[in-house]
Design an enzyme around this catalytic site. Sequence first.
Site, PDB file in Angstrom:
ATOM      1  N   HIS A 165       0.808  -1.262  -0.010  1.00 28.99           N
ATOM      2  CA  HIS A 165       0.077   0.041  -0.109  1.00 28.99           C
ATOM      3  C   HIS A 165       0.784   1.371  -0.081  1.00 28.99           C
ATOM      4  O   HIS A 165       0.782   2.092  -0.899  1.00 28.99           O
ATOM      5  CB  HIS A 165      -0.858  -0.073   1.075  1.00 28.99           C
ATOM      6  CG  HIS A 165      -1.752   1.234   1.454  1.00 28.99           C
ATOM      7  ND1 HIS A 165      -2.894   1.354   1.267  1.00 28.99           N
ATOM      8  CD2 HIS A 165      -1.273   2.516   1.978  1.00 28.99           C
ATOM      9  CE1 HIS A 165      -3.499   2.458   1.500  1.00 28.99           C
ATOM     10  NE2 HIS A 165      -2.522   3.057   2.080  1.00 28.99           N
ATOM     11  N   GLU A 166       1.746   1.305   1.063  1.00 27.90           N
ATOM     12  CA  GLU A 166       2.691   2.686   1.094  1.00 27.90           C
ATOM     13  C   GLU A 166       3.490   2.865  -0.213  1.00 27.90           C
ATOM     14  O   GLU A 166       3.630   3.887  -0.798  1.00 27.90           O
ATOM     15  CB  GLU A 166       3.357   2.588   2.491  1.00 27.90           C
ATOM     16  CG  GLU A 166       2.682   2.519   3.558  1.00 27.90           C
ATOM     17  CD  GLU A 166       1.730   3.527   3.742  1.00 27.90           C
ATOM     18  OE1 GLU A 166       1.749   4.695   3.011  1.00 27.90           O
ATOM     19  OE2 GLU A 166       0.732   3.555   4.541  1.00 27.90           O
ATOM     20  N   HIS A 169       1.425   4.159  -2.996  1.00 28.60           N
ATOM     21  CA  HIS A 169       1.275   5.726  -3.027  1.00 28.60           C
ATOM     22  C   HIS A 169       2.400   6.391  -4.001  1.00 28.60           C
ATOM     23  O   HIS A 169       2.158   7.413  -4.311  1.00 28.60           O
ATOM     24  CB  HIS A 169       1.418   6.246  -1.631  1.00 28.60           C
ATOM     25  CG  HIS A 169       0.029   6.154  -0.872  1.00 28.60           C
ATOM     26  ND1 HIS A 169      -0.831   6.407  -1.460  1.00 28.60           N
ATOM     27  CD2 HIS A 169      -0.275   5.497   0.238  1.00 28.60           C
ATOM     28  CE1 HIS A 169      -2.031   6.273  -0.393  1.00 28.60           C
ATOM     29  NE2 HIS A 169      -1.459   5.825   0.437  1.00 28.60           N
ATOM     30  N   TYR A 180      -4.585  14.618  -2.657  1.00 27.73           N
ATOM     31  CA  TYR A 180      -5.039  13.641  -1.704  1.00 27.73           C
ATOM     32  C   TYR A 180      -5.715  14.617  -0.715  1.00 27.73           C
ATOM     33  O   TYR A 180      -5.805  14.984   0.268  1.00 27.73           O
ATOM     34  CB  TYR A 180      -3.611  13.822  -0.610  1.00 27.73           C
ATOM     35  CG  TYR A 180      -3.659  12.348   0.395  1.00 27.73           C
ATOM     36  CD1 TYR A 180      -3.870  11.188  -0.183  1.00 27.73           C
ATOM     37  CD2 TYR A 180      -3.876  12.664   1.831  1.00 27.73           C
ATOM     38  CE1 TYR A 180      -3.981   9.942   0.500  1.00 27.73           C
ATOM     39  CE2 TYR A 180      -4.061  11.474   2.480  1.00 27.73           C
ATOM     40  CZ  TYR A 180      -4.059  10.356   1.870  1.00 27.73           C
ATOM     41  OH  TYR A 180      -4.231   9.061   2.855  1.00 27.73           O
ATOM     42  N   GLU A 189      -6.043   6.745  -2.063  1.00 32.86           N
ATOM     43  CA  GLU A 189      -5.949   5.559  -0.965  1.00 32.86           C
ATOM     44  C   GLU A 189      -6.372   4.144  -1.796  1.00 32.86           C
ATOM     45  O   GLU A 189      -5.905   3.139  -1.463  1.00 32.86           O
ATOM     46  CB  GLU A 189      -6.734   5.908  -0.029  1.00 32.86           C
ATOM     47  CG  GLU A 189      -6.203   6.824   1.210  1.00 32.86           C
ATOM     48  CD  GLU A 189      -4.949   6.060   1.791  1.00 32.86           C
ATOM     49  OE1 GLU A 189      -4.769   5.116   2.342  1.00 32.86           O
ATOM     50  OE2 GLU A 189      -4.138   6.760   1.982  1.00 32.86           O
ATOM     51  N   ASP A 262     -10.082  13.642   8.118  1.00 31.47           N
ATOM     52  CA  ASP A 262      -9.227  12.726   7.068  1.00 31.47           C
ATOM     53  C   ASP A 262      -9.250  13.299   5.844  1.00 31.47           C
ATOM     54  O   ASP A 262      -9.506  12.626   4.869  1.00 31.47           O
ATOM     55  CB  ASP A 262      -9.956  11.348   7.421  1.00 31.47           C
ATOM     56  CG  ASP A 262      -9.380  10.343   6.258  1.00 31.47           C
ATOM     57  OD1 ASP A 262      -8.070  10.329   6.626  1.00 31.47           O
ATOM     58  OD2 ASP A 262      -9.987   9.342   5.978  1.00 31.47           O
ATOM     59  N   HIS A 267      -9.771   7.836   3.755  1.00 29.26           N
ATOM     60  CA  HIS A 267      -9.544   6.528   4.091  1.00 29.26           C
ATOM     61  C   HIS A 267     -10.992   5.955   4.284  1.00 29.26           C
ATOM     62  O   HIS A 267     -11.060   4.495   4.684  1.00 29.26           O
ATOM     63  CB  HIS A 267      -8.766   6.452   5.526  1.00 29.26           C
ATOM     64  CG  HIS A 267      -7.300   6.885   5.327  1.00 29.26           C
ATOM     65  ND1 HIS A 267      -6.675   8.020   5.524  1.00 29.26           N
ATOM     66  CD2 HIS A 267      -6.050   6.093   5.078  1.00 29.26           C
ATOM     67  CE1 HIS A 267      -5.471   7.995   5.474  1.00 29.26           C
ATOM     68  NE2 HIS A 267      -5.190   6.827   5.246  1.00 29.26           N
TER      69      HIS A 267
END
Length: 346
Positions: A165-166, A169, A180, A189, A262, A267
């Site tokens: 996931h990271e 990005h 974002y 995301e 958020d 998310h």
Amino acid sequence: MLEVMRLRGDEGVRKMAEEMLKLGEKTREERAEQSTGGMVPSSRSGTFISRALAEATATTLSPNRKVYDGEKKASLPGTRARFEGDPATGDAEVDRAYDAAGEVFELYAQAFNRDSLDGFGMDLVHTVHHRANYNNAFWNGTQMAYGDGDGQLFQTFTELSVIGHEMSHGVVQFSGGLVYEGQSGALNESFADVFGVMTQQRALGQSVYDADWLVGKGILGPNINGVALRSMKAPGTAYSDSLLGQDPQPYHMDLFVNTTSDNGGVHINSGIPNHAFYLFCMYMGGNAWDRPGQIWYKALQEINNPLATFGNWAAQTLDAAIDLHGNGSYEMLMLRRAWKLVGIDV
């Protein structure tokens, strides 16, 4: 999740949540500064490359991993722990980050002919043991960092789908970026979730029917009532806990969450495109990185709209399906059906 902990937790938990929220905002600012702000040229994998060509050329691509030990400090990257070609260290966090970075690199190289996150073979820099009791993981625009968790709310963050996931990005950043915030941020995301679980499925040799479709399985603390951070199969069911609250992710546009926290629910509302991808995979069968993954990757390279809405993204994936499989194809029709099932007509 952090907002709920800030409201429900004791003094220690509230303080931790507030600090995490501040650090998260700082990380988002750093990432925004590194963003290209537009489409990258084709030499940076901005142009989609067919699967056949990818398989023919991916053997020439190899990663350059650099894993550092943050020693529970805030500074990055930290002390050298394991670089490309070094043997295992015996530090579980270091070795998991090293191995997982290889899995993510291999997915993008072999399935999509992408040479690292930027398409130019950039170093894969990871820091483990970041800060003391740090309950998070992040991509800051140039590298990844992972906390060890506090052992109560969260455990280690060096889990394969989280690392995938990271790192993904970074792929979004170097493919033109998705701002974002709001729906474009939720798409950012979602793409990271899609390719995070895809990395895990490929590493485990799982078909779309065999996989559990969980992001961050096993990283919640031992006394937390939940199985993962998110579920793409059933958004809203990953956890239900007295402290963390109920997983807030919607699976349909009728349940879209309008919020100022958020970054506009990036998310939270990512559950909608996540579920669309899951449904499409159920129609396709086989492996997620084949037809579904190829369509999602191609859409990212060609959308050229950093402020894309869910509708924009759905239309772009449909265009990709038509380009790859033809107008009126089974792939195109089932993709349109998947989007309609989450409340988005294309």
